[in-house]
Write a protein that holds these residues in place. Structure first.
Motif, PDB file in Angstrom:
ATOM      1  N   TYR A   1      -5.179   2.563  -5.682  1.00 25.27           N
ATOM      2  CA  TYR A   1      -3.908   2.248  -5.019  1.00 25.27           C
ATOM      3  C   TYR A   1      -2.975   3.462  -5.073  1.00 25.27           C
ATOM      4  CZ  TYR A   1       0.786   0.055  -4.761  1.00 25.27           C
ATOM      5  OH  TYR A   1       2.082  -0.266  -4.454  1.00 25.27           O
ATOM      6  N   GLU A   2      -2.886   4.084  -6.246  1.00 22.82           N
ATOM      7  CA  GLU A   2      -1.998   5.243  -6.388  1.00 22.82           C
ATOM      8  C   GLU A   2      -2.500   6.448  -5.602  1.00 22.82           C
ATOM      9  OE1 GLU A   2      -1.580   5.716 -10.599  1.00 22.82           O
ATOM     10  OE2 GLU A   2      -0.299   3.926 -10.803  1.00 22.82           O
ATOM     11  N   ARG A   3      -3.819   6.461  -5.327  1.00 30.47           N
ATOM     12  CA  ARG A   3      -4.371   7.525  -4.488  1.00 30.47           C
ATOM     13  C   ARG A   3      -4.303   7.151  -3.007  1.00 30.47           C
ATOM     14  NH1 ARG A   3      -9.774   9.816  -7.508  1.00 30.47           N
ATOM     15  NH2 ARG A   3      -9.791  11.167  -5.685  1.00 30.47           N
ATOM     16  N   LYS A   4      -3.667   6.012  -2.717  1.00 31.62           N
ATOM     17  CA  LYS A   4      -3.394   5.531  -1.352  1.00 31.62           C
ATOM     18  C   LYS A   4      -4.641   5.054  -0.621  1.00 31.62           C
ATOM     19  CE  LYS A   4       0.191   9.056  -1.104  1.00 31.62           C
ATOM     20  NZ  LYS A   4       0.806  10.111  -0.305  1.00 31.62           N
ATOM     21  N   LEU A   5      -5.732   4.801  -1.364  1.00 29.64           N
ATOM     22  CA  LEU A   5      -6.996   4.432  -0.721  1.00 29.64           C
ATOM     23  C   LEU A   5      -7.148   2.927  -0.536  1.00 29.64           C
ATOM     24  CD1 LEU A   5      -9.362   6.891  -2.621  1.00 29.64           C
ATOM     25  CD2 LEU A   5      -8.430   7.138  -0.309  1.00 29.64           C
ATOM     26  N   THR A   6      -6.481   2.154  -1.392  1.00 27.67           N
ATOM     27  CA  THR A   6      -6.547   0.702  -1.273  1.00 27.67           C
ATOM     28  C   THR A   6      -5.147   0.118  -1.456  1.00 27.67           C
ATOM     29  OG1 THR A   6      -7.056   0.462  -3.636  1.00 27.67           O
ATOM     30  CG2 THR A   6      -8.920   0.515  -2.116  1.00 27.67           C
ATOM     31  N   THR A   7      -4.990  -1.149  -1.106  1.00 29.44           N
ATOM     32  CA  THR A   7      -3.681  -1.779  -1.165  1.00 29.44           C
ATOM     33  C   THR A   7      -3.386  -2.290  -2.581  1.00 29.44           C
ATOM     34  OG1 THR A   7      -4.643  -3.869  -0.413  1.00 29.44           O
ATOM     35  CG2 THR A   7      -3.740  -2.407   1.272  1.00 29.44           C
TER      36      THR A   7
ATOM     37  N   ALA B   1       0.861  -1.185   0.000  1.00 28.17           N
ATOM     38  CA  ALA B   1       0.000   0.000   0.000  1.00 28.17           C
ATOM     39  C   ALA B   1       0.892   1.227   0.000  1.00 28.17           C
ATOM     40  CB  ALA B   1      -0.920  -0.008   1.214  1.00 28.17           C
ATOM     41  N   LEU B   2       0.359   2.368  -0.459  1.00 29.01           N
ATOM     42  CA  LEU B   2       1.171   3.577  -0.599  1.00 29.01           C
ATOM     43  C   LEU B   2       0.801   4.675   0.394  1.00 29.01           C
ATOM     44  CD1 LEU B   2       1.451   3.843  -4.497  1.00 29.01           C
ATOM     45  CD2 LEU B   2       3.057   2.840  -2.871  1.00 29.01           C
TER      46      LEU B   2
ATOM     47  N   HIS C   1       2.536 -10.575  -1.094  1.00 31.81           N
ATOM     48  CA  HIS C   1       1.461  -9.598  -0.988  1.00 31.81           C
ATOM     49  C   HIS C   1       0.248 -10.227  -0.331  1.00 31.81           C
ATOM     50  CE1 HIS C   1       0.464 -11.788  -4.637  1.00 31.81           C
ATOM     51  NE2 HIS C   1       1.558 -11.316  -5.199  1.00 31.81           N
ATOM     52  N   HIS C   2      -0.751  -9.416  -0.074  1.00 25.44           N
ATOM     53  CA  HIS C   2      -1.954  -9.893   0.613  1.00 25.44           C
ATOM     54  C   HIS C   2      -3.193  -9.399  -0.116  1.00 25.44           C
ATOM     55  CE1 HIS C   2      -2.492  -5.833   2.155  1.00 25.44           C
ATOM     56  NE2 HIS C   2      -1.271  -5.849   2.679  1.00 25.44           N
ATOM     57  N   ALA C   3      -4.354  -9.703   0.432  1.00 26.25           N
ATOM     58  CA  ALA C   3      -5.626  -9.334  -0.201  1.00 26.25           C
ATOM     59  C   ALA C   3      -5.753  -7.818  -0.357  1.00 26.25           C
ATOM     60  CB  ALA C   3      -6.779  -9.873   0.626  1.00 26.25           C
ATOM     61  N   ILE C   4      -6.633  -7.421  -1.272  1.00 23.21           N
ATOM     62  CA  ILE C   4      -6.872  -5.989  -1.521  1.00 23.21           C
ATOM     63  C   ILE C   4      -7.874  -5.481  -0.486  1.00 23.21           C
ATOM     64  CG2 ILE C   4      -7.556  -4.277  -3.248  1.00 23.21           C
ATOM     65  CD1 ILE C   4      -7.226  -6.542  -5.371  1.00 23.21           C
ATOM     66  N   ILE C   5      -7.460  -4.485   0.299  1.00 17.52           N
ATOM     67  CA  ILE C   5      -8.335  -3.922   1.333  1.00 17.52           C
ATOM     68  C   ILE C   5      -8.181  -2.403   1.347  1.00 17.52           C
ATOM     69  CG2 ILE C   5      -8.224  -5.999   2.772  1.00 17.52           C
ATOM     70  CD1 ILE C   5      -6.229  -4.450   4.588  1.00 17.52           C
ATOM     71  N   PRO C   6      -9.083  -1.686   2.037  1.00 14.68           N
ATOM     72  CA  PRO C   6      -8.886  -0.243   2.190  1.00 14.68           C
ATOM     73  C   PRO C   6      -7.653   0.021   3.063  1.00 14.68           C
ATOM     74  CG  PRO C   6     -11.144  -0.899   2.738  1.00 14.68           C
ATOM     75  CD  PRO C   6     -10.348  -2.145   2.639  1.00 14.68           C
ATOM     76  N   THR C   7      -6.998   1.134   2.839  1.00 20.49           N
ATOM     77  CA  THR C   7      -5.865   1.519   3.691  1.00 20.49           C
ATOM     78  C   THR C   7      -6.383   2.363   4.859  1.00 20.49           C
ATOM     79  OG1 THR C   7      -5.461   3.601   2.523  1.00 20.49           O
ATOM     80  CG2 THR C   7      -4.382   1.617   1.647  1.00 20.49           C
ATOM     81  N   VAL C   8      -5.452   2.816   5.701  1.00 21.32           N
ATOM     82  CA  VAL C   8      -5.843   3.657   6.843  1.00 21.32           C
ATOM     83  C   VAL C   8      -6.155   5.088   6.406  1.00 21.32           C
ATOM     84  CG1 VAL C   8      -4.586   2.291   8.547  1.00 21.32           C
ATOM     85  CG2 VAL C   8      -3.410   4.159   7.350  1.00 21.32           C
ATOM     86  N   GLU C   9      -5.917   5.394   5.117  1.00 21.54           N
ATOM     87  CA  GLU C   9      -6.256   6.731   4.610  1.00 21.54           C
ATOM     88  C   GLU C   9      -7.781   6.881   4.540  1.00 21.54           C
ATOM     89  OE1 GLU C   9      -4.246   9.424   3.124  1.00 21.54           O
ATOM     90  OE2 GLU C   9      -2.760   8.446   4.410  1.00 21.54           O
ATOM     91  N   ARG C  10      -8.281   8.013   4.998  1.00 18.61           N
ATOM     92  CA  ARG C  10      -9.719   8.255   4.921  1.00 18.61           C
ATOM     93  C   ARG C  10     -10.112   8.593   3.480  1.00 18.61           C
ATOM     94  NH1 ARG C  10     -13.247  12.482   8.623  1.00 18.61           N
ATOM     95  NH2 ARG C  10     -15.280  11.923   7.757  1.00 18.61           N
ATOM     96  N   CYS C  11     -11.173   7.980   3.006  1.00 24.26           N
ATOM     97  CA  CYS C  11     -11.595   8.154   1.613  1.00 24.26           C
ATOM     98  C   CYS C  11     -12.634   9.262   1.477  1.00 24.26           C
ATOM     99  CB  CYS C  11     -12.181   6.836   1.100  1.00 24.26           C
ATOM    100  SG  CYS C  11     -12.884   6.934  -0.551  1.00 24.26           S
ATOM    101  N   ASN C  12     -12.330  10.216   0.607  1.00 27.27           N
ATOM    102  CA  ASN C  12     -13.313  11.234   0.254  1.00 27.27           C
ATOM    103  C   ASN C  12     -14.163  10.645  -0.873  1.00 27.27           C
ATOM    104  OD1 ASN C  12     -14.831  13.393  -0.550  1.00 27.27           O
ATOM    105  ND2 ASN C  12     -13.099  14.775  -0.918  1.00 27.27           N
TER     106      ASN C  12
END
Length: 670
Positions: A315-321, A131-132, A377-388
């Motif tokens: 992913y590039e917006r850091k919202l998901t892994t 994740a980014l 790597h692991h499953a695709i999940i939301p990151t700790v970044e809050r999503c607008n």
């Protein structure tokens, strides 16, 4: 100097943000207080073409096949020459190198191959970025691993790359030349994964074309017990007359007689057995790329490539892994992020997600958290970044929704229900009734609106019954039904077939063996392969649902190739070997020797392939080729398509071959 080598500029820029000290961007690299970061553009190096091994291969000739490189050659891609020189110069200056390729098989290879190409002898460590977001990158920077741990992953990628070269370069030439000798003016690209994928669509289309509708009858009866009416379905005896080969009742007269017999029986039915078992259904696992692509295809009609591109943007917006993951599990340590992620989802501008997140219990640890199932790597999940959520476009919102929905499901209880199966006898006939009573909806609350979940849970409500009870027969009916042809593939369902390839394997023993294989192709390449088949005119999309139909060249290609390359058996086995290789349980050299022998055998088969002739004038001399109009030193002439094997030639006469008329048989000649 510590040198980070990222797969692409965007990844390098994200790493640079979280390294200490001042950051300064240069031409082709970034300097920081903790070293320098440079990058590639995907594969800086490319595999050499056949004619770059030997100029004679520039012309396609049957006698040169198979082409098997003794020493595999890589060349710097023309578009990357400047960047390669920058990377090489920085490697020369470095004291320590950090491999920052994507955390998968291909990402491992494309940095490793550069290091091998320049004969790097300096220590190399590996950073795994799933994740980014800031938290994930900082954690990865302090958790570097020895790059040697990933040697087997590189070997697996190398094996895949070289096997694809052997199959693609040799068999494309072999079967294109064979087709051209039969008069087909076409190029037939053959691929280790691409060809069996195309063959799936061709065979499905032929099943549909050859489908013959069959009518049959489903017999069911309603019974009453303890004031509850329930339905049970007739189960024919082993020797029951009137059944078709699939065990369905196809005889209308027998169905009618059966109903008469049931209605005229004076005795009530009797319960032969009634068993109730408590069952638990674990939470649906988080998403790998292919499961996300299939789910998005079914729910929103999205093409697999659109899903991958959108997941990459998130992913590039850091919202998901990391999106190109083939894993559906999560590292146990990542459970500590659950409260933050669920908290953010609870504040999202989507009533459903926010509502589900509000009910989630982050103390629950589902089967998804399992370190033994994690690789790079692991499953695709939301990151700790809050999503607008409002800032996303519709496609991005829908893909993020699916990823978040499955993550939230991990924090709901397991689904618990009682499954009841009752066997009854009436008028000497057996009936089966199944029922389900939900005790705890659990995680299925999140999916309760989904059609598939509704179908699964819509079961008959059965009364409490014991062996020997006598339910009252109320009525019986025979519903006339017709078989339906198999459905055409869409891009999403074809991708699902590639993932579950064991279902399409021809060899029944192999089918069992390959059930746990993760299909053919990789998470990152499946969508690209399907798109390429469409772009190159072998498949076309029809109707709003974008059903895939094969074109004429697709039929030709699948028909002239041997089953070894059109059925997925061998390819699925190879994928299994590649998976074993990534775990250190298979040899690169042994695998490539097998591939070389396989390639050689198929090149031999191409020379004897039975290919329908295409052309108005069949060659009268060899009878295996067609005459084609050509330009020679003395003007136009007609020559056999099998030249030089057949040297038949005829003058051109008004755009037709000037062939001698066949001899006229005299009367009495046989």
């Amino acid at each position: 100097m510590k040198l980070y080598i990222a797969e692409k500029p965007s990844m390098a820029a994200e790493i640079a943000k979280y390294l200490p000290g001042p950051v300064s961007r240069k031409d082709g690299y970034i300097t920081t207080g903790d070293g320098v970061i440079t990058w590639g553009y995907g594969h800086i190096l490319r595999q050499a073409e056949p004619d770059e091994y030997d100029p004679k291969y520039e012309r396609w000739r049957v006698e040169d096949l198979p082409i098997i490189p003794q020493n595999w050659k890589l060349l710097v891609a023309d578009s990357c020459k400047k960047q390669f020189e920058i990377v090489k110069s920085l490697i020369d200056q470095a004291t320590e190198i950090v491999h920052a390729g994507d955390p998968d098989r291909e990402g491992q290879l494309l940095i490793d191959e550069v290091l091998d190409y320049v004969n790097n002898q300096k220590p190399v460590r590996r950073i795994l970025l799933n994740a980014l977001d800031e938290h994930s990158i900082k954690k990865a920077i302090v958790s570097l691993r020895d790059n040697q741990e990933f040697h087997d992953l590189k070997q697996s990628a190398l094996a895949r790359s070289r096997a694809d070269w052997l199959i693609g370069m040799n068999l494309s030439r072999a079967y294109t030349l064979a087709a051209q000798q039969a008069g087909h003016r076409t190029t037939l690209p053959v691929g280790r994964v691409k060809t069996p994928t195309l063959a799936l669509v061709v065979r499905r289309e032929r099943e549909i074309e050859g489908f013959k509708q069959v009518e049959y009858f489903t017999v069911k009866a309603d019974f009453e017990h303890d004031s509850t009416i329930f339905t049970a379905y007739w189960k024919p005896h082993e020797e029951q007359p009137g059944l078709d080969t699939e065990g369905r009742l196809a005889d209308k007269t027998i169905a009618k007689d059966l109903l008469t017999s049931l209605k005229s029986a004076k005795e009530p039915a009797i319960v032969i057995s009634c068993e109730t078992t408590e069952k638990k259904e674990q939470q649906r696992l988080p998403l790998a790329l292919s499961t996300l692509q299939v789910m998005a295809g079914k729910k929103f009609g999205y093409d697999p490539q659109v899903v991958l591109d959108t997941a990459q943007k998130l992913y590039e917006r850091k919202l998901t892994t990391y999106p190109r993951s083939d894993c559906e599990f999560l590292p146990e340590a990542q459970h500590e992020d659950a409260a933050t992620i669920i908290g953010n989802l609870g504040r999202i501008a989507n009533n459903e997600l926010a509502g589900w997140a509000a009910k989630a219990d982050t103390s629950i640890s589902s089967r998804a958290w399992n370190d033994k199932k994690i690789t790079a790597h692991h499953a695709i999940i939301p990151t700790v970044e809050r999503c607008n959520f409002a800032s996303l476009n519709e496609t991005e919102r829908n893909i993020y929704y699916l990823i978040a929905q499955t993550y939230i499901a991990q924090f709901y209880p397991v689904h618990v229900y009682d499954q009841t199966r009752a066997e009854l006898e009436h008028a000497g006939e057996t009936f089966i009734a199944n029922g389900r009573i939900i005790k705890e909806l659990g995680w299925k609350e999140i999916y309760s609106a989904d059609t598939e979940e509704k179908k699964e849970d819509d079961s008959t409500m059965l009364p409490s019954m014991l062996k020997g009870d006598r339910p009252l027969f109320i009525r019986a009916s025979a519903e006339k039904k017709s078989t339906k042809p198999p459905g055409r593939f869409t891009a999403a369902t074809l991708l699902a077939a590639m993932k579950e390839i064991h279902k399409y394997v021809k060899n029944p023993d192999l089918k069992k063996q390959l059930k746990d294989v993760a299909g053919i192709g990789t998470e990152a390449t499946r969508a690209t392969i399907i798109k390429e088949l469409i772009d190159r005119g072998f498949l076309k999309e029809e109707t709003k649902r974008k059903y895939l139909k094969p074109t004429e060249p697709a039929y030709l290609l699948v028909d002239i190739l041997p089953e070894e390359i059109t059925y997925p058996d061998f390819t699925a086995l190879w994928e299994d070997i590649l998976h074993q290789m990534a775990e250190g349980n298979a040899s690169l050299d042994t695998f490539l020797m097998q591939q070389a022998r396989f390639t050689a055998s198929l090149c031999t088969k191409a020379r004897g392939a039975d290919i329908p002739l295409k052309g108005e004038y069949h060659c009268p001399r060899c009878r295996k080729g067609v005459l084609q109009l050509r330009n020679g030193k003395h003007g136009k002439f007609w020559g056999c398509s099998r030249y030089p094997a057949c040297r038949a030639s005829y003058n051109d006469k008004n755009d037709k071959p000037d062939m001698p008329a066949p001899p006229v048989k005299k009367q009495g000649q046989g």
